[in-house]
Scaffold this active site. Structure first.
Site, PDB file in Angstrom:
ATOM      1  N   ASP A 344     -29.787  -7.783 -29.705  1.00 12.98           N
ATOM      2  CA  ASP A 344     -30.382  -6.578 -29.919  1.00 12.98           C
ATOM      3  C   ASP A 344     -30.430  -5.979 -28.417  1.00 12.98           C
ATOM      4  O   ASP A 344     -30.609  -6.508 -27.625  1.00 12.98           O
ATOM      5  CB  ASP A 344     -31.531  -6.373 -30.834  1.00 12.98           C
ATOM      6  N   GLU A 549     -38.262   2.173 -35.739  1.00 18.21           N
ATOM      7  CA  GLU A 549     -38.805   1.079 -34.926  1.00 18.21           C
ATOM      8  C   GLU A 549     -40.292   0.916 -34.428  1.00 18.21           C
ATOM      9  O   GLU A 549     -41.100   1.446 -35.512  1.00 18.21           O
ATOM     10  CB  GLU A 549     -37.750   0.670 -33.846  1.00 18.21           C
TER      11      GLU A 549
END
Length: 867
Positions: A344, A549
């Protein structure tokens, strides 16, 4: 040494070409010596201490639908044997489109690249389909051009298409996963994934970073809405469905020209971190890690998912990007996954003793592709040197590249035409096609959960509403497609959008209006709830502002702690004797007892996406008064009883306000009490500190505006160029947690932070004194005045005594290092009248009269009363 290593060395020796021969020593001899010694240590466990930790018997060997094929494996071996070490390492590096040029792709031949959330071709938010295809084709052609790097291996483009092709203007946007979980319909999920694949392929993209299969244990987590449920069984079924929709079915239409590569993410345990902290630590036992957090991988990998994304989180203190036991021993060896593991967003940089530019530990743990936005060159060259020295064994490099090539061969990338010539490429009519939007509208209908439906007409409940009534629609989410779509919508955070950014989309109000007018009723939109003629009923649409997020992490689950403006609106309407239907927009269950108490009907609508008319389909009756569509949605998350209640199905003491699986249908008896407790069991610490910017996250009450000379714009993307000013989000600790401002020439440029409401929320300094704290990093010394102001220009006055020229203080800071700058404002520290005349913002402003290159992490102001 492995067969593939020996084959590579043999090929280098036989070819005797300069660019290959120079690799003989570093690619074969040194690694051979390293392997000879390291194999002894590996056997004893001293170089693989993580292998001794854990119980791999917990994890199953999966019956994966996509089997190894001899022809594919032979082709991969032949390709690998032809590759230089430079070419292999390039396959393992994934730059981001803002950081790589077509010529750099030609030079290095990277195996893949990505566009992050809010990154667009040419940094243009409104890039056309043709722009997307042009970039895809240019990158593809550069990757197969062997004039510079000697490689003809095609690259592939990965994108976060998490609720439709959500980066592209005009695409169909489906409800976020939390809503789809409430629908309990795997076939619908597969259909949605298939449509997403189609719209992605229209823009020439090969690979989708979906599905997210996190099992959330704490709804305070900012990514809760990316999860389908707190129940791992739903995750298992849905993961298989979405993988089949994206990739096709094994032995049927697998990765044909109508499908894309899927990514099951984030491995593993991202939904179970302590206190719901994004990228935090998961302390579950290994059995719970499998039983609760890994079921999505059982479903998705069994269906044939070709890639897995490593997670930002840790498991018992060890970052997953560097976790050999979980990435290699469990995922690849025990579970049998033969695709590749991608990292990621610079997640490898969080591994102990690593940074974004160097992390051999990640590759050695089993990471196959480094996701490397920003400075990919440093990472590439460091990884190459680590492979040459044997710090990353050549066998590990070859295993990673074998996996990447295997997926590329399976996906037909070596035989498909270039992106511009593929079957769906450029078919603009497929982006937001009517048939696609109809599926999204159906998904909205099936995702809605009715929490309350009180009798208001004798023994008759309020819903469904007769469309012939005089209906008032209120609330700031009523006519706001961006807010109803949430994060990961065009921009990463889903902010900075207007309804004009959603051509073909429908707001919730627009959907209601269409059906009410068609039935002969009357409908009025008034965000503030005002009216001239008293309506028969009010529909109030309100809820969370968009986020993504960690910027969505919360301390509690209380909705609007502090100033409850939406509750005030509901109370005003209720006190006027108007029945109230609440449509709640949110990315998680929340404590809304006060709002429930003043609502006669209450619908959890989650984040429905671009087709807001699906809500009208359900809450409005037909012209004859009979129901149109019934509610189908059932809670896939338990609804909290208190602001700080963290509750999950199968908890030993399970006492939510509303249980998992709850959802009223028309005709069901209302279950909630008329009056729910509104007392808080926690103390709210509202304090007196105003955070304008916190870890890159802009306070939701404000807009960020750039200006250069007489030009200005509201920030609505992660990259902007305005006159002499360049703006870009950057990374300090996590993704896009800082903002970099570069002013290239003398003049007048900077940025302002202003209240969205138009009413200043900062008290002028003349009435108070206080301290401002900025966390920042200078990239070069300023060449002119740098002015910071707070609360200036209020009431139309250009006089400003609460501003400072901070250029002197900046000149005392170290270039290239993070610093904390504290500013004390008082009435005895004025700036010059010439500088004061430039100030325009009634909130916060910073501008420079010369060159400036600065990154800002946070801006906080703490007020105190005047003496």
């Amino acid at each position: 040494m492995s067969f593939t290593v020996l084959a590579s060395c043999f090929r280098i020796f036989i070819l005797k070409k300069p660019r290959y021969s120079r690799d003989l020593l570093r690619s074969c001899v040194l690694p051979f010596l390293f392997f000879s010694f390291s194999s002894i240590f590996l056997a004893s466990g001293t170089l693989a201490s993580e292998q001794s930790r854990g119980n791999s018997d917990i994890w199953p060997t999966l019956d994966i639908a996509v089997k190894k094929d001899k022809k594919v494996e032979a082709q991969v071996r032949d390709l690998l044997a032809m590759m230089t070490l430079e070419q292999k390492v390039a396959q393992m590096i994934q730059p981001e489109i803002r950081d790589i040029t077509v010529e750099e792709m030609r030079q290095y031949g990277f195996g893949s690249y990505l566009n992050g959330g809010g990154a667009f071709p040419g940094n243009n938010k409104h890039a056309s389909v043709a722009d997307w295809i042009q970039l895809a084709d240019a990158m593809y052609q550069a990757s197969i051009d062997d004039s510079l790097d000697g490689s003809t291996i095609p690259t592939m483009w990965g994108t976060d298409a998490v609720h439709g092709h959500n980066n592209v203007i005009g695409a169909t946007l489906f409800p976020h996963n939390i809503g789809l979980g409430a629908a309990r319909n795997p076939q619908l999920i597969e259909d949605i994934a298939g449509i997403t694949a189609t719209e992605v392929m229209v823009t020439g993209i090969d690979w989708v970073f979906a599905p997210t299969v996190a099992t959330v244990r704490d709804d305070r987590w900012g990514r809760t809405y990316e999860s389908y449920s707190e129940d791992p069984e739903i995750l298992k079924d849905y993961a298989a469905a979405i993988v089949k929709g994206l990739q096709g079915h094994a032995k049927k239409d697998f990765l044909n020209d109508q499908h894309v590569i899927s990514t099951v993410k984030h491995f593993v345990g991202d939904g179970g971190t302590e206190k719901g902290v994004d990228q935090g630590d998961n302390l579950a036992s290994e059995q719970a890690l499998f039983d609760i957090h890994a079921q999505g991988y059982v479903g998705g990998l069994s269906a044939g998912a070709q890639s897995v994304m490593a997670s930002f989180n840790s498991w018992h203190g060890e970052k997953l990007h560097g976790h050999r036991y979980l990435l290699t021993d469990v995922l690849k060896e025990k579970m049998g996954f033969d695709g590749f593991v991608v990292g990621d967003w610079n997640g490898h940089g969080q591994v102990e003793n690593c940074n974004a530019g160097s992390c051999p530990q990640a590759a050695n743990a089993g990471l196959d592709i480094y996701m490397a936005p920003g400075d990919w060159k440093t990472l590439y060259h460091n990884t190459l040197e680590q492979a040459r020295s044997g710090e990353i064994p050549l066998a590990r490099i070859d295993d990673a590249v074998t996996r990447i090539l295997r997926v590329k061969v399976r996906a037909g990338l070596f035989t498909k035409p270039s992106p511009a010539k593929r079957p769906f490429s450029g078919k603009v009519e497929l982006i937001g096609a009517a048939a696609h939007r109809e599926v999204a509208r159906r998904a909205v209908r099936e995702s809605l959960v009715l929490l309350k439906n009180k009798n208001v007409y004798g023994d008759k409940p309020l819903l469904p509403l007769n469309p012939k009534l005089n209906i008032l629609v209120a609330g700031d989410a009523a006519d706001n497609i961006g807010k109803q779509s949430g994060g990961w919508t065009i921009t990463w955070q889903g902010t900075g959008n207007t309804n004009e950014d959603f051509p073909g989309g429908t707001s919730i109000y627009a959907g209601i209006r269409e059906q009410v007018l068609a039935a002969g009723g009357t409908v009025t939109l008034a965000v503030d709830g005002s009216f001239e003629k008293k309506p028969d009923v009010a529909i109030v649409v309100f809820g969370e502002e968009p986020y993504a997020e960690g910027q969505g992490d919360r301390d509690t689950l209380e909705y609007q702690p502090g100033a409850k403006s939406d509750l005030a609106l509901l109370k005003t309407l209720k006190q006027a004797g108007i029945p109230v239907v609440s449509i709640f927009i949110s990315g998680r269950p929340m404590w809304v007892n006060p709002e429930l108490n003043v609502s006669d009907a209450f619908v959890a609508a989650w984040l429905p996406g671009s087709e807001g008319q699906g809500i009208a389909d359900v809450i409005l009756a037909k012209k004859n008064g009979k129901k149109n569509y019934d509610f189908k949605g059932k809670l896939s998350f338990s609804w909290p009883k208190t602001p700080n209640q963290i509750v999950n199905r199968f908890d030993k003491h399970y006492e939510p306000l509303l249980p998992y699986g709850f959802g009223l249908r028309y005709g069901n008896e209302n279950k909630l009490a008329d009056t729910l407790p509104e007392e808080k069991s926690i103390q709210q610490n509202e304090g007196d500190t105003q955070a304008f910017l916190n870890a890159g996250a802009l306070n939701k009450a404000f807009d960020l505006k750039l200006f250069s000379g007489n030009e200005q714009l509201v920030v609505n993307s992660n990259t902007h160029q305005l006159g002499a000013l360049r703006y870009r989000t950057t990374d300090r600790l996590v993704q896009e947690d800082t903002r970099r401002i570069t002013i290239a020439s003398n003049g007048y440029a900077g940025f302002r932070i202003e209240s969205k409401s138009g009413t200043p929320v900062v008290v002028p300094i003349e009435k108070q004194k206080g301290k401002m704290t900025l966390e920042l990093k200078l990239h070069s010394m300023p060449t002119g005045s740098v002015v910071v102001s707070l609360g200036c220009n209020q009431g139309g006055s250009n006089s400003c005594r609460n501003a400072k020229d901070i250029s002197g203080q900046l000149n005392n800071l170290a270039v290239g290092e993070w610093s904390t700058l504290e500013l004390v404002f008082d009435k005895e520290d004025p700036i010059t009248p010439e500088l004061s005349a430039q100030l325009k913002s009634p909130e916060f402003e910073i501008f420079s009269t010369g060159e400036l290159d600065i990154e800002i992490y946070s801006i906080r102001y703490q007020a105190s009363s005047s003496d």
